[in-house]
Design a protein around this motif. Structure first.
Motif, short mmCIF file in Angstrom:
data_model
loop_
_atom_site.label_atom_id
_atom_site.label_comp_id
_atom_site.label_asym_id
_atom_site.label_seq_id
_atom_site.Cartn_x
_atom_site.Cartn_y
_atom_site.Cartn_z
N VAL A 1 0.71 -1.22 0.10
CA VAL A 1 -0.05 -0.08 -0.05
C VAL A 1 1.00 1.36 -0.16
N MET A 2 2.09 1.17 0.60
CA MET A 2 3.00 2.29 0.65
C MET A 2 3.55 2.45 -0.63
N GLY A 3 3.81 1.33 -1.54
CA GLY A 3 4.45 1.54 -2.77
C GLY A 3 3.36 2.11 -3.59
N SER A 4 2.00 1.71 -3.48
CA SER A 4 0.97 2.28 -4.47
C SER A 4 0.75 3.76 -4.02
N ALA A 5 0.72 4.21 -2.95
CA ALA A 5 0.59 5.44 -2.52
C ALA A 5 1.85 6.33 -3.22
N ALA A 6 3.17 5.91 -3.13
CA ALA A 6 4.09 6.66 -3.52
C ALA A 6 4.18 6.83 -5.13
N ALA A 7 3.90 5.70 -5.59
CA ALA A 7 3.83 5.60 -7.24
C ALA A 7 2.75 6.56 -7.85
N SER A 8 1.56 6.48 -6.89
CA SER A 8 0.39 7.35 -7.60
C SER A 8 0.52 8.72 -7.27
N ALA A 9 1.54 9.11 -5.84
CA ALA A 9 1.77 10.38 -5.66
C ALA A 9 2.79 10.95 -6.68
N LYS A 10 3.46 10.20 -7.27
CA LYS A 10 4.60 10.53 -8.27
C LYS A 10 3.92 10.69 -9.66
N LEU A 11 2.80 9.84 -9.80
CA LEU A 11 2.00 10.19 -11.16
C LEU A 11 1.36 11.60 -11.37
N LEU A 12 0.71 11.83 -9.93
CA LEU A 12 -0.21 12.86 -9.81
C LEU A 12 0.62 14.06 -9.70
N GLY A 13 2.10 13.92 -9.61
CA GLY A 13 3.00 15.12 -9.30
C GLY A 13 2.87 15.92 -8.07
N LEU A 14 2.69 15.09 -6.96
CA LEU A 14 2.52 15.72 -5.60
C LEU A 14 3.75 16.46 -5.56
N SER A 15 3.66 17.36 -4.45
CA SER A 15 4.79 18.19 -3.74
C SER A 15 5.38 17.29 -2.68
#
Lengths: 495, 474
Positions: free
Chosen positions: B163-177
């Motif tokens: 779930v941490m990997g998914s959050a990190a990957a999704s955050a990356k794709l969304l371009g989060l700060s």
């Protein structure tokens, strides 16, 4: 597990000789003789007539308080954020009501989610012993599920109340499997551990699942349980209750579609952790069948604590202690307390890192700060909903008092809601020392809020979003819940 | 215990790592992982657990993201990630890493679902980068604990790090700060941790499905401003609650080169040849070899010749199942895998079907098995071995041992065999155009300007008539 079984069967051996094949059965227990199966059976067999008058009375108080805090919680920022997320990230699905928002409906699990956020958003919801917030995990789910059930098959008020009580009971039973659960938590936030299970149990009951499906609902829910304490005192804490509610509902729905999981999730299997993954010590006990007569709900023996102001339960002790010092101070001088009078403030509190915060920076942290709540009560004579507004939090007088606080953790003050106390000792500039101590705050299960006080709390909360007549209707409906034929009488008043 | 700045370093790294820092080695390996994951996911859409989850998710109408292998169903991204994640893990056919977890299934379904939501415009390279961020974060987190290096006993690893990997990957794709990336991790941590007891049951695939969807949601919530504990990785009572020993370290750029040291560069994944727990692959190879020795001696093997079978395996309760009753148990049974190999002289996807499990000849062989756990056989995918010893009714003994099966990271599948596995899997639900389209797109994903074409290939389902007849064996 086998030795537990043998212990319970031994008396029978003494009375008559067992048939040989039965002895063989004992050596290899049939899957149905597990703790997990006993829970599944209990949930599927429990009936409204098993609810005693005390349990009915206490659980209706919980339902009312939970709705009230949910309604006021619908005015918070975290609630708004969660609602926007659900509306825009998911497809429109106008089924289950959102607290306090006329015309807004979401799919059932999302409604459970946002209403759960609302309920815990201000840390205003009920607390039990062993420690958890039981109602917020269960009520949003059963309400959302009731909205989902077909109109020709809506549950009665009594059926709703029964499901609610099943959800509470299961949480209580699970917490008694572990000594660790009796103390203020350090590792997993209890609502995220037992709350999901309670929600699954309540929804399984409402859906009338068979005992095997009820078991699987619990097992599926176990895989959705568990959040770390570190997110308490942050804006994400309310999501622990919200997710417990939503995911427990999901677990029951998945079980109703035939999804299967571990039949031993509550039992102890060496080398393969089940529900015991969340505890250091764990001794499960089977639940007796309610049909044997004599089942007593835990709520009968252990009442609920209701909060008078929106902060962690521990805060209520120091607030009451500090309020009594405020009375003494105001008694001898002008009507307000000024920091200029105060030289030093000593707090004697149990040791618990996440509620020991000298200078809280957000409302979430303030609700989890012995220091903040003591100083607020010292200054104002009480802590209220308004004490946590940015304006109140940034008052120079309050900050001045905060800078004079020292904290002590006496050995006789354990981190346990059944045993702790709060002591506030104020040394005045002149040298006088004023002391206040609280062993049992008003609202604790040992000193429960009267019905008047609880209803007053509800009126204040619900009145922030609903018109007065609707507030009064809600009070009446909950009071009569066990006698109402169609739960829509309640569902229709929530927004 | 509060160590400062680890979570912060993660947030900063997730935010700032760029495609330029992807090495060739990492690009190649991760493309292989993506292809394999899509294949097993497509095959998995035929499983019962997938269909239950789909029915559940469809209750929420309409919308946007593809369900792999379905031409006419789309779901909100959260539910698309959920069902596709379940499909990927439904048959235990997806990749496995060291320390142990199934990294890709938690990440890829979330990313593909997100890539299809407005405003779109995700390039192949964006996807590849985000994918690798999701893998890397999982690898980093598992190295915070010695406990993570062994076959698990308490929490199922995909539910902890996935779930941490998914959050990190999704955050990356969304371009989060960087701060939002931290909060995404914190929010995700509150959804981590499922007990091992649900492995070897129909619910196990939900661990990956839930990891994918809850990580995705964590990133979405962080995007709209939800905050959690910004020191979630630093604290013992943060992410540390899932481990008995916990020693986190910061995620920093490589000071020497200014580049980024990817764990995947040094530690490849294992790709499965069988839809079963990784441990089964050792025992199958050993059983086939032992059978081969027996055959060499006696000419043709008759099962009545086999008096006794001894398996020497690492200690691990959830894969020690003498008499499996369901397909899920069979996939987690040393005994079953060994006996299937001995009985059929091969083990395939079909070997784990319900009808195969209940064959009398197989049950008879199973009754002849004992399991030993030698001291030197460590419960770690990097160190374990399996030995199969057959004793004949004539008193002869034939033993074979497998240290490294074909597909393990020490002996990776060839590209051809990897693509072959994908083709067979994907053909069970996609038409030829879809199968070949995916292979082509992934093969050259760095050059892809817009990912939507991948989604369209994943939706090119063959007709039900064709699917009925596509029962090829691996």
């Amino acid at each position: 597990m086998i030795s537990t079984l043998q212990k319970t069967i031994r008396p029978m051996w003494a009375v008559r000789r067992l048939h040989k094949s039965a002895i063989q059965v004992l050596k290899h227990p049939v899957p149905e003789d597990t703790v997990t199966a006993s829970f599944g059976k209990f949930i599927s067999e429990i009936k409204p007539q098993h609810l005693s008058p005390i349990v009915l009375g206490r659980s209706k108080r919980m339902v009312m308080d939970s709705i009230g805090v949910g309604l006021i919680g619908s005015t918070t920022e975290v609630f708004e954020l969660a609602l926007q997320h659900c509306k825009y990230m998911y497809a429109p699905d106008e089924i289950s009501s959102v607290y306090g928002r006329r015309g807004t409906r979401l799919s059932p699990t999302l409604a459970a989610f946002v209403n759960g956020v609302a309920t815990h958003s201000m840390d205003f919801d009920d607390t039990w012993h062993p420690a958890t917030h039981p109602s917020g995990a269960v009520l949003p789910a059963v309400l959302a599920l009731s909205d989902m059930l077909p109109s020709n098959n809506k549950p009665s008020g009594l059926e709703l109340l029964l499901a609610f009580n099943v959800g509470i009971e299961i949480q209580g039973r699970l917490m008694r499997f572990s000594n660790e659960a009796c103390n203020i938590p350090k590792r997993f936030h209890p609502p995220s551990v037992v709350g999901t299970m309670g929600s699954a149990a309540a929804c399984a009951r409402l859906l009338s699942l068979d005992h095997s499906q009820c078991s699987h609902a619990l097992a599926i829910a176990a895989s959705l349980s568990g959040a770390p304490m570190a997110n308490a005192a942050t804006q994400s804490k309310p999501l622990h209750i919200a997710n417990a509610s939503r995911l427990g509902l999901e677990a029951a729905l998945l079980a109703s579609r035939g999804l299967e999981a571990s039949p031993l999730v509550l039992d102890t299997v060496p080398g393969v952790a089940g529900f015991n993954a969340f505890y250091e010590d764990y001794v499960p006990q089977a639940l007796e069948s309610p049909n044997d007569g004599g089942h007593i709900f835990l709520l009968e023996e252990q009442d609920m604590g209701f909060k008078r102001f929106p902060a962690h339960l521990g805060m209520h002790w120091v607030a009451d202690a500090a309020a009594s010092v405020h009375e003494l101070l105001v008694g001898v001088g002008p009507g307000t307390v000024s920091p200029a009078q105060v030289q030093d403030i000593q707090l004697r509190i149990p040791k618990s890192k996440y509620i020991n915060r000298p200078y809280p920076e957000s409302e979430h942290e303030a609700r989890h700060s012995f220091q903040f709540n003591a100083c607020s009560a010292l200054l104002d004579g009480e802590v209220t909903v308004q004490s946590f507004t940015p304006a109140a939090m940034s008052r120079p007088e309050l900050l001045a008092l905060l800078s004079r606080v020292h904290v002590e953790h006496p050995d006789d003050n354990p981190a346990n809601f059944n045993l702790m106390y709060g002591e506030v000792e104020v040394t005045l500039v002149g040298g006088d020392i004023l002391k206040g101590r609280c062993d049992t705050f008003y609202g604790h299960w040992r000193n429960p809020l009267t019905n008047e006080s609880l209803t007053k709390k509800f009126r204040n909360n619900a009145g922030t979003v609903l018109p007065l007549e609707q507030v009064e209707r809600l009070i009446d409906v909950v009071e009569e819940l066990d006698r109402i034929g169609d739960c829509r009488a309640l569902l229709s008043q929530l927004q | 215990m509060l160590r400062k700045g680890i979570t912060e370093s993660f947030g900063a790294a997730i935010h700032s790592v760029s495609a330029a820092q992807l090495t060739d080695g990492v690009i190649n390996r991760s493309k292989r992982m993506i292809l394999d994951t899509l294949g097993v996911g497509l095959l998995g859409t035929r499983s019962a657990v997938f269909n239950k989850a789909l029915a559940h998710s469809q209750f929420m109408s309409e919308e946007r993201s593809s369900v792999w292998g379905k031409s006419d169903i789309t779901l909100p991204p959260y539910y698309a990630a959920f069902v596709n994640g379940i499909a990927v893990h439904s048959m235990d056919f997806d990749d496995t890493w060291h320390p142990a977890t199934h990294p890709s299934g938690a990440v890829l379904p979330a990313l593909l679902a997100l890539a299809e939501t407005p405003p779109g415009r995700t390039s192949g390279l964006d996807l590849l980068l985000a994918f690798n961020v999701g893998i890397e974060v999982q690898g980093r987190l598992m190295r915070f604990s010695r406990e993570a290096h062994n076959i698990p006993e308490r929490f199922h690893p995909p539910s902890v790090v996935g779930v941490m990997g998914s959050a990190a990957a999704s955050a990356k794709l969304l371009g989060l700060s960087p701060e939002q990336c931290c909060h995404a991790l914190a929010i995700a941590a509150s959804s981590a941790g499922a007990p091992l007891a649900n492995a070897a049951t129909q619910t196990k695939p939900l661990h990956i499905g839930n990891a994918a969807r809850q990580g995705l949601e964590a990133a979405q919530l962080a995007q709209i401003g939800l905050e959690g504990n910004p020191a979630i990785l630093d604290m013992d009572r943060g992410f540390g609650v899932y481990y008995k020993d916990y020693s986190p370290t910061a995620m920093l750029p490589d000071s020497a080169s200014g580049g980024f040291k990817w764990i995947l560069e040094e530690q490849d994944v294992a790709v499965k040849r069988l839809p079963a727990h990784l441990g089964m692959h050792w025992v199958v190879d050993a059983a086939l070899a032992a059978r081969g020795k027996l055959e060499k001696m006696v000419g043709s093997v008759a099962l009545s010749q086999i008096q006794h079978i001894t398996l020497r395996v690492p200690p691990s309760k959830y894969i020690d199942c003498p008499l499996p009753a369901t397909e899920h148990q069979a996939r987690h049974s040393f005994q079953f895998s060994a006996c299937s190999a001995l009985l059929d002289n091969k083990v395939t996807v079909a070997s784990y079907g319900e009808d195969q499990i209940n064959r009398p000849a197989l049950r008879e062989l199973l009754s002849k098995v004992t399991v030993e756990t030698p001291e030197d056989n460590r419960p770690s995918f990097d160190e374990m071995y399996c030995e199969v010893e057959i004793e004949t009714d004539q008193g002869q003994i034939h033993t074979a041992r497998c240290d490294t099966f074909y597909g393990h990271w020490r002996k990776p599948l060839s590209d051809k065999d990897l693509v072959d596995k994908f083709s067979v899997n994907a053909s069970s639900v996609l038409c030829t155009k879809g199968v070949e389209g995916v292979i082509e797109v992934i093969g050259d994903i760095e050059a892809l300007s817009e990912c939507s074409v991948l989604g369209s290939y994943l939706r090119m389902a063959s007709s039900p008539h064709e699917q009925l007849y596509s029962m090829r064996y691996l």
